[in-house]
Design an enzyme around this catalytic site. Structure first.
Site, PDB file in Angstrom:
ATOM      1  N   GLU A 114     -36.440 -57.302 -17.368  1.00 29.23           N
ATOM      2  CA  GLU A 114     -37.514 -56.380 -17.700  1.00 29.23           C
ATOM      3  C   GLU A 114     -37.703 -55.370 -16.569  1.00 29.23           C
ATOM      4  O   GLU A 114     -37.119 -55.517 -15.482  1.00 29.23           O
ATOM      5  CB  GLU A 114     -38.821 -57.152 -17.951  1.00 29.23           C
ATOM      6  CG  GLU A 114     -38.756 -58.059 -19.174  1.00 29.23           C
ATOM      7  CD  GLU A 114     -40.027 -58.827 -19.438  1.00 29.23           C
ATOM      8  OE1 GLU A 114     -40.168 -59.346 -20.552  1.00 29.23           O
ATOM      9  OE2 GLU A 114     -40.874 -58.896 -18.532  1.00 29.23           O
ATOM     10  N   HIS A 237     -50.148 -51.037 -20.450  1.00 33.08           N
ATOM     11  CA  HIS A 237     -48.794 -51.272 -20.961  1.00 33.08           C
ATOM     12  C   HIS A 237     -48.277 -49.956 -21.532  1.00 33.08           C
ATOM     13  O   HIS A 237     -48.968 -49.296 -22.305  1.00 33.08           O
ATOM     14  CB  HIS A 237     -48.796 -52.358 -22.035  1.00 33.08           C
ATOM     15  CG  HIS A 237     -47.431 -52.918 -22.301  1.00 33.08           C
ATOM     16  ND1 HIS A 237     -46.453 -52.199 -22.969  1.00 33.08           N
ATOM     17  CD2 HIS A 237     -46.873 -54.102 -21.990  1.00 33.08           C
ATOM     18  CE1 HIS A 237     -45.353 -52.934 -23.046  1.00 33.08           C
ATOM     19  NE2 HIS A 237     -45.580 -54.091 -22.463  1.00 33.08           N
ATOM     20  N   ARG A 283     -44.263 -50.626 -14.793  1.00 27.70           N
ATOM     21  CA  ARG A 283     -45.119 -50.199 -15.892  1.00 27.70           C
ATOM     22  C   ARG A 283     -46.040 -49.036 -15.546  1.00 27.70           C
ATOM     23  O   ARG A 283     -46.285 -48.167 -16.382  1.00 27.70           O
ATOM     24  CB  ARG A 283     -45.957 -51.387 -16.370  1.00 27.70           C
ATOM     25  CG  ARG A 283     -45.153 -52.421 -17.117  1.00 27.70           C
ATOM     26  CD  ARG A 283     -46.006 -53.626 -17.450  1.00 27.70           C
ATOM     27  NE  ARG A 283     -45.261 -54.574 -18.268  1.00 27.70           N
ATOM     28  CZ  ARG A 283     -45.713 -55.770 -18.610  1.00 27.70           C
ATOM     29  NH1 ARG A 283     -46.893 -56.165 -18.201  1.00 27.70           N
ATOM     30  NH2 ARG A 283     -44.988 -56.571 -19.357  1.00 27.70           N
ATOM     31  N   HIS A 344     -53.761 -53.271 -20.704  1.00 32.80           N
ATOM     32  CA  HIS A 344     -52.975 -54.485 -20.934  1.00 32.80           C
ATOM     33  C   HIS A 344     -53.331 -55.646 -20.026  1.00 32.80           C
ATOM     34  O   HIS A 344     -53.432 -56.781 -20.477  1.00 32.80           O
ATOM     35  CB  HIS A 344     -51.495 -54.141 -20.765  1.00 32.80           C
ATOM     36  CG  HIS A 344     -50.558 -55.275 -21.047  1.00 32.80           C
ATOM     37  ND1 HIS A 344     -50.533 -55.930 -22.261  1.00 32.80           N
ATOM     38  CD2 HIS A 344     -49.613 -55.872 -20.274  1.00 32.80           C
ATOM     39  CE1 HIS A 344     -49.599 -56.874 -22.235  1.00 32.80           C
ATOM     40  NE2 HIS A 344     -49.046 -56.865 -21.041  1.00 32.80           N
ATOM     41  N   ARG A 379     -48.944 -55.416 -11.449  1.00 32.29           N
ATOM     42  CA  ARG A 379     -48.253 -56.661 -11.781  1.00 32.29           C
ATOM     43  C   ARG A 379     -46.818 -56.406 -12.220  1.00 32.29           C
ATOM     44  O   ARG A 379     -46.562 -55.569 -13.076  1.00 32.29           O
ATOM     45  CB  ARG A 379     -49.004 -57.384 -12.908  1.00 32.29           C
ATOM     46  CG  ARG A 379     -48.312 -58.641 -13.398  1.00 32.29           C
ATOM     47  CD  ARG A 379     -49.137 -59.301 -14.485  1.00 32.29           C
ATOM     48  NE  ARG A 379     -49.150 -58.543 -15.720  1.00 32.29           N
ATOM     49  CZ  ARG A 379     -48.312 -58.726 -16.732  1.00 32.29           C
ATOM     50  NH1 ARG A 379     -47.342 -59.622 -16.639  1.00 32.29           N
ATOM     51  NH2 ARG A 379     -48.419 -58.015 -17.829  1.00 32.29           N
TER      52      ARG A 379
END
Length: 539
Positions: A114, A237, A283, A344, A379
């Protein structure tokens, strides 16, 4: 008054894991607002980050976490978590979680990649990891005789020694909990209390979070006297499905990790202009890039294109996303997915140590409600479920090692001076107003002027809600609104204190990043500080 060894508020991965680890030796009460499977953990698509591949290393995982966290991660917390990744995954496997295996066999776990990760290290169950993990653990929780599950219950407030008066040790002794179906408040005493209530995504009008994510744990902990940190860092997100009937459905980070491309409506890629990592950037960078392109071109959304990937590959790796999009008339094998950013994940929260302990004795914070130092200013994808598992284990160990304490007599909830609300519409209007101005003024890009506007409106709402709370019987909607407004206030206060742009907090007034990374720590008022709270920037 009901008495338990441990009261756990919240039934996501952190709460369920802690309950299962404590139940062999303790009587546990597990409180959840709706059903056991209705929390944010069940919605997690991507997976759990852990070093399981020989080509990967703990140093690489730690480095990726620090890079994503924009210099604000606590190295001790990062090391503590990544070093326990393998053990956490092995525990889930032992519980029977059906993770996806290599080539569909039983030889080894399939690892995906990811954004922000330098290696394939994401353990997953197709594209519905959270659901698979939660379903497995819920089955085990329901079977355990030492765990009493209280569904359709919402915590009102923590019960602390300070609230009880002189002569009682200043620690948390449980909570007042509203039975939503019976409409009455119960008194639950506990030697140890765990907040595992999740985040605060519902403070924004656009979010990937379920309706339960109303900041309850952070608000209750703050009111009880806990320190709170880094609430300005709200992760948006980048890719939430844009469709009028698609409520809170995110398109997993793994879609970009497996080759998905972000494009404008004319088919032009734009991420390479914003970051050399393109679609695999962290992100916050991707979310800001999408926000920039949407505003620049006056768009409703951008597109995530996977049509160049084999249809069979998409059916195998993203079956739930494929089917969900088909339900809305979007065939992702033939056409791009319309996406927008959405709130998110809450990176800040109650300040906790490596054993999950808050700054109040007897109270632990696990999962998204806590600020452990792992995430810093942003994060890293799939570190959240890992954090839940690691700190649930460390908190359970700390509770197991603690000496016995005797629960004092706790007063019942007093409803003698309140009545039933005469106009519930006030709550609905306040809820809508809060979420809209938080999106407009405290969103992906911020300014001092916008933040001050938000703070002014929050103060007005707080006055209205305090009057409503003091006059009428508590309801689920009133409690959630009260907690959302308190959480919004903490977000804005932290954002105003940060005079820089770092990670998820981007300010047009302070576009540069300061050379020294500092945490924004809020200290609640006490009887001796005459109602004033302190804001400290701590290295």
């Amino acid at each position: 008054m009901s008495r338990y060894d441990v009261l756990i508020i919240g039934s996501g991965l952190a709460g369920l894991s802690a309950a299962l680890k404590l139940a062999p030796h303790f009587k546990v009460a597990l409180v959840t607002k709706q059903e056991l499977l209705d929390g944010a953990s069940s919605w997690a698509q991507g997976g759990i980050a852990a070093v399981l591949d020989g080509a990967d290393s703990l140093d690489d995982h730690a480095r990726d976490t620090h890079v994503a966290g924009a210099g604000l991660c606590d190295d001790a917390a990062v090391r503590f978590v990544v070093e326990r990744g393998r053990r956490a995954v092995e525990w889930l496997v032992s519980q029977g979680v059906p993770f996806t295996r290599e080539d569909g066999g039983e030889e080894g776990l399939h690892l995906t990649r990811e954004g922000g990760h330098s290696h394939r290290r994401i353990v997953h169950a197709a594209d519905a990891t959270g659901s698979a993990v939660q379903t497995t653990l819920v089955g085990r929780v329901r079977q355990h005789p030492n765990i009493e599950v209280l569904q359709h219950h919402i915590a009102v407030d923590l019960i602390s020694g300070r609230r009880l008066g002189t002569g009682i040790p200043d620690r948390v002794w449980g909570a007042y909990v509203l039975d939503r179906q019976a409409g009455r408040v119960k008194t639950i005493g506990a030697r140890h209390t765990i907040l595992a209530t999740g985040g605060a995504g519902k403070v924004y009008i656009y979010t990937t979070n379920p309706d339960t994510a109303s900041g309850d744990g952070v608000a209750m902990g703050w009111r009880a006297g806990c320190h709170v940190a880094n609430m300005e860092f709200i992760q948006f997100h980048p890719t939430c499905l844009y469709h009028p009937h698609a409520k809170s459905f995110l398109i997993s980070e793994a879609v970009r990790g497996e080759g998905g491309l972000l494009k404008l409506p004319n088919g032009e890629r734009f991420m390479p202009r914003h970051d050399p990592r393109a679609e695999l950037a962290p992100r916050d960078i991707v979310a800001r890039a999408i926000d920039f392109e949407i505003k620049r071109h006056g768009l409703d959304c951008v597109h995530l294109d996977v049509t160049h990937l084999p249809a069979e590959f998409l059916r195998e790796h993203f079956p739930n996303i494929l089917q969900r999009c088909l339900d809305f008339g979007i065939d992702i094998t033939r056409e791009p997915i319309p996406v927008v950013p959405a709130a998110h994940y809450t990176c800040g929260g109650l300040v906790t140590d490596l054993r999950g302990r808050t700054t109040l004795p007897g109270l632990y914070g696990l999962g998204e409600v806590a600020c452990t130092g792992l995430h810093g200013a942003n994060r890293l994808a799939s570190n959240s479920l890992l954090e839940c598992l690691v700190f649930a284990d460390s908190a359970a160990s700390d509770i197991s090692a603690a000496g016995p304490v005797e629960i004092p007599k706790l007063p019942d909830w007093d409803e003698s001076r309140v009545t039933d609300a005469d106009e519930e519409v006030v709550i609905a209007h306040a809820w809508d107003e809060l979420r809209r101005f938080m999106w407009n003024y405290v969103g992906i890009v911020r300014t001092n002027k916008r933040l001050e506007r938000a703070r002014h409106r929050i103060q007005l709402l707080q006055e209205e809600i305090h009057e409503f709370y003091s006059t009428f019987r508590v309801t689920n909607d009133l409690l959630e609104l009260r907690n959302l407004v308190a959480t919004a206030d903490l977000i804005v206060r932290c954002a105003l204190a940060r005079k820089e742009s770092r990670g998820l907090h981007y300010s047009r007034d302070y576009p540069d990043t300061l050379p020294e990374a500092r945490n924004t720590v809020l200290v609640p008022p006490t009887d001796t500080t005459r109602g004033t709270q302190r804001v400290a920037l701590v290295p």
